[in-house]
Design an enzyme around this catalytic site. Structure first.
Site, short mmCIF file in Angstrom:
data_model
loop_
_atom_site.label_atom_id
_atom_site.label_comp_id
_atom_site.label_asym_id
_atom_site.label_seq_id
_atom_site.Cartn_x
_atom_site.Cartn_y
_atom_site.Cartn_z
N THR A 12 0.76 -1.10 -0.06
CA THR A 12 -0.04 -0.04 -0.21
C THR A 12 0.88 1.29 -0.13
OG1 THR A 12 -1.83 -0.88 0.86
CG2 THR A 12 -1.87 1.19 1.48
N SER A 54 1.48 -7.54 -1.35
CA SER A 54 2.04 -8.42 -0.52
C SER A 54 1.43 -9.73 -0.47
CB SER A 54 2.66 -8.03 0.87
OG SER A 54 1.53 -7.87 1.69
N THR A 85 1.55 -4.55 4.18
CA THR A 85 1.35 -4.83 5.38
C THR A 85 0.71 -6.36 5.65
OG1 THR A 85 -0.88 -3.93 5.56
CG2 THR A 85 1.00 -2.64 6.34
N ASP A 86 0.05 -6.78 4.52
CA ASP A 86 -0.78 -8.15 4.81
C ASP A 86 0.14 -9.31 5.03
OD1 ASP A 86 -2.87 -6.59 4.25
OD2 ASP A 86 -3.38 -7.07 2.45
#
Ligand code: ASP
Length: 339
Positions: A12, A54, A85-86
């Site tokens: 992101t 990700s 972040t995932d």
């Protein structure tokens, strides 16, 4: 000034809207240009290793990241990896096993909102990651997010939208960042004998989340394809035994083949303890059955991939699994030391 290598992978933080939704489009250089204060305290080189959401991270990508750092390890004082972040917690855990004993900081960071937005956590997170990467007291792999420096084997994404997305699971944060200053919380200055890079992972690890009444027929089928099974059980851990089906018996396909089975818990904190209930003790008695204690699922999965990349011998698998790496396992959780 410290020399830091920024390795951009997407996420992101680097995303812009497209017709199909947010996709990573910004380059490492563009990200860096949006946080110009970083140039005041370190000298940065950038490398665009990939530019992906990700969700698409894989063990192959982790090996690429590790090898990228290995090839440049002596040239830089620290590393910043920008990442979605995932799956950042998986990558942080994987790198903690692939790069052991690093005397240099390796910081992963990203953001919940893209860097080009006015209201974003990206610029602060990026700047914090560079501050941490320039601090040699923070040697090793960490996630830097929302002012926290979290050990790579202990990070977990806990919130899908809020800025405080990551927590440190059952282990204190190593440091906090407040307006660019680092506050060290752990006095973790270890002797770093020699950095060790590993170049192999076995991705054939399966995670099975138990639900009440689950059919055991799935277990032998999984053993055909996978080399290790991680069962997310309930509470401190146990395997069900229904009138017609017994998980412990059904696991024979795995244990007879010498394939490891790890029991962990669906409960977010405080880990497993198979000795407490009969349903757990029966399972713990099987050869090849291990337990995760407070290791996170991200750590268990990637540690098993790392171990199986080294050996398929059940005794060696067990020894390596219970050997703490980068604070993934507490000393008192090692079976031989339990009272
Ligand atoms: N889907 C994004 C990713 O993980 C989410 C993020 O970066 O926050 O790449």
């Amino acid at each position: 000034m410290k020399r830091i290598l920024m390795i951009a992978t997407g996420g992101t933080i680097a995303s812009r809207p497209s017709e199909a939704g947010l996709t990573p489009q910004l380059s490492a250089e563009e990200l860096l240009s949006m946080a110009p204060a970083i140039a005041n305290f370190c000298k940065v080189e950038t490398l665009q290793l990939m530019n992906i959401d990700s969700t698409n991270m894989s063990p192959d990508c982790w090996l690429k990241l590790s090898s990228c750092i290995e090839q440049r390890y002596v040239q830089f004082d620290g590393f910043v990896i920008t990442h979605g972040t995932d799956t950042m917690a998986y990558t942080a855990a994987a790198l903690s096993y692939l790069i052991q004993g690093s005397g240099k900081p390796i910081m992963l960071s990203g953001s919940q909102r893209s860097i080009w937005l006015r209201d974003t956590d990206a610029r602060t997170n990026l700047q914090d990651a560079f501050r941490a990467a320039a601090d040699s007291a923070l040697a090793g792999v960490y996630v830097v997010f929302d002012g926290k420096v979290i050990c790579g084997t202990r990070a977990r994404k806990m919130r899908t939208k809020s800025m405080n997305a990551f927590s440190s699971i059952d282990w204190p944060e190593a440091a906090l960042l407040r307006e660019g200053r680092i506050l060290h919380l752990l006095n973790d200055h270890q002797a770093y004998p020699q950095v060790r890079f590993y170049r192999n992972l076995d991705p054939r690890v399966f995670v099975l989340r138990l639900i009440p009444g689950m059919d055991t027929a799935i277990l032998p089928k999984l053993a055909v394809v996978y080399d290790a099974l991680i069962i997310e059980s309930f509470g401190v851990g146990g395997l069900p035994c229904y009138e017609s089906e017994d998980f412990v018996t059904a696991l024979k396909t795995w244990t007879d083949a010498g394939k490891p089975v790890v029991i962990t818990t669906q409960v977010p904190h405080e880990g497993s303890d198979l000795g407490v209930y009969e349903v757990g003790a029966r399972a713990a008695g099987l050869p090849g059955v291990l337990q995760a204690y407070t290791m996170t699922i991200e750590a268990v999965v990637t540690k098993m991939m790392w171990i199986l990349g080294l050996t398929k011998d059940p005794e060696q698998i067990k020894a390596l699994f219970y050997e703490p790496v980068a604070h993934d396992l507490l000393k008192f959780e090692e079976p031989d030391e339990r009272v």
